[in-house]
Design an enzyme around this catalytic site. Structure first.
Site, PDB file in Angstrom:
ATOM      1  N   GLY A  47       0.851  -1.177   0.000  1.00 45.99           N
ATOM      2  CA  GLY A  47       0.000   0.000   0.000  1.00 45.99           C
ATOM      3  C   GLY A  47       0.886   1.226   0.000  1.00 45.99           C
ATOM      4  N   GLN A  52       3.362   9.964   1.359  1.00 44.02           N
ATOM      5  CA  GLN A  52       4.664   9.285   1.353  1.00 44.02           C
ATOM      6  C   GLN A  52       5.526   9.686   0.156  1.00 44.02           C
ATOM      7  OE1 GLN A  52       2.878   5.175   2.117  1.00 44.02           O
ATOM      8  NE2 GLN A  52       4.857   5.037   3.153  1.00 44.02           N
ATOM      9  N   CYS A 100       6.729  -0.567   6.751  1.00 43.43           N
ATOM     10  CA  CYS A 100       6.285   0.659   6.079  1.00 43.43           C
ATOM     11  C   CYS A 100       7.428   1.150   5.206  1.00 43.43           C
ATOM     12  CB  CYS A 100       5.936   1.713   7.129  1.00 43.43           C
ATOM     13  SG  CYS A 100       5.379   3.272   6.422  1.00 43.43           S
ATOM     14  N   LEU A 101       7.110   1.556   3.986  1.00 42.90           N
ATOM     15  CA  LEU A 101       8.160   2.035   3.080  1.00 42.90           C
ATOM     16  C   LEU A 101       8.820   3.308   3.626  1.00 42.90           C
ATOM     17  CD1 LEU A 101       6.403   1.404  -0.354  1.00 42.90           C
ATOM     18  CD2 LEU A 101       8.078  -0.048   0.816  1.00 42.90           C
ATOM     19  N   HIS A 142      -3.569   1.080   8.204  1.00 41.91           N
ATOM     20  CA  HIS A 142      -2.191   1.592   8.177  1.00 41.91           C
ATOM     21  C   HIS A 142      -2.091   2.780   7.208  1.00 41.91           C
ATOM     22  CE1 HIS A 142       2.354   0.937   7.865  1.00 41.91           C
ATOM     23  NE2 HIS A 142       2.095   1.723   6.835  1.00 41.91           N
ATOM     24  N   GLU A 143      -2.662   2.603   6.006  1.00 43.25           N
ATOM     25  CA  GLU A 143      -2.546   3.670   4.994  1.00 43.25           C
ATOM     26  C   GLU A 143      -3.354   4.895   5.397  1.00 43.25           C
ATOM     27  OE1 GLU A 143      -0.261   3.426   2.914  1.00 43.25           O
ATOM     28  OE2 GLU A 143       0.088   1.277   3.132  1.00 43.25           O
ATOM     29  N   HIS A 146      -1.545   7.227   7.577  1.00 42.52           N
ATOM     30  CA  HIS A 146      -0.605   8.133   6.893  1.00 42.52           C
ATOM     31  C   HIS A 146      -1.274   9.462   6.560  1.00 42.52           C
ATOM     32  CE1 HIS A 146       3.079   5.887   6.198  1.00 42.52           C
ATOM     33  NE2 HIS A 146       2.403   4.823   5.792  1.00 42.52           N
TER      34      HIS A 146
HETATM   35 NI    NI Z   1       3.283   2.912   5.608  1.00 37.74          NI
END
Ligand code: NI
Length: 178
Positions: A47, A52, A100-101, A142-143, A146
């Protein structure tokens, strides 16, 4: 289309509350969505949220058929969710490992609602809604975090279950293969 650099934890842009999208005919939106898919795939993400890659708007993409970083998780449908809102369908929560990226190379154990209902707009501005459970529900939560400036470590209750991928796997706390 282009692959963007993913901002990492500590970048002030990741802490902002992102703004809703109201113009669905802006060609910039389609470009941004394409760039997000491409960036997510190159990074092996499951995701990605627009903040991000530096765009503070309420847009997330998610979904995969198979993923190297989460080999044991079942398929999550590919979705574009704009201005998403979620509602838990019960109080039940479960712990699961997240990465997480924006926090590369690390994992943490996070508690999330097991079943949720979501409502959002798709890339054409059409209203969509549905239910999600398990890993799908986890990815959406999670997304969505963000978009509110929250990264998963901020959701953790016990930092004993936070660390680098390989070290966690070696310690037996977390295994990629299971
Ligand atoms: Ni993330």
């Amino acid at each position: 289309m282009s692959v963007h650099q993913v901002l990492r934890m500590g970048d002030s842009l990741l802490k902002l509350v992102a703004k809703p999208i109201d113009n669905f005919t802006d060609p910039g939106l389609a470009t941004l969505i394409n760039d997000m898919w491409e960036t997510m795939e190159v990074s092996q993400g499951v995701g990605l949220a627009a903040p991000q890659i530096g765009f503070s708007v309420r847009l997330i993409v998610l979904g995969f058929e198979e993923n190297e970083r989460y080999p044991d998780e079942s398929v999550v449908p590919k979705q574009v969710l704009i201005n998403p809102v979620i509602q838990p369908l019960s109080d039940e929560m479960e712990d699961g490992w997240e990465g997480c990226l924006s926090v590369p190379g690390m994992r943490g154990l996070v508690s999330r609602y097991t079943r949720i209902e979501y409502q959002a707009k798709n890339e054409f501005g059409e209203e969509i809604k549905g239910n999600a459970e398990g890993f799908h529900a986890r990815v959406i939560q999670h997304e969505l975090d963000h978009l509110d400036g929250i990264l998963y470590p901020q959701r953790m209750k016990n930092l004993d279950y936070f660390g680098f991928d390989e070290e966690l796997a070696r310690s037996g706390l977390f295994s990629k293969q299971k």
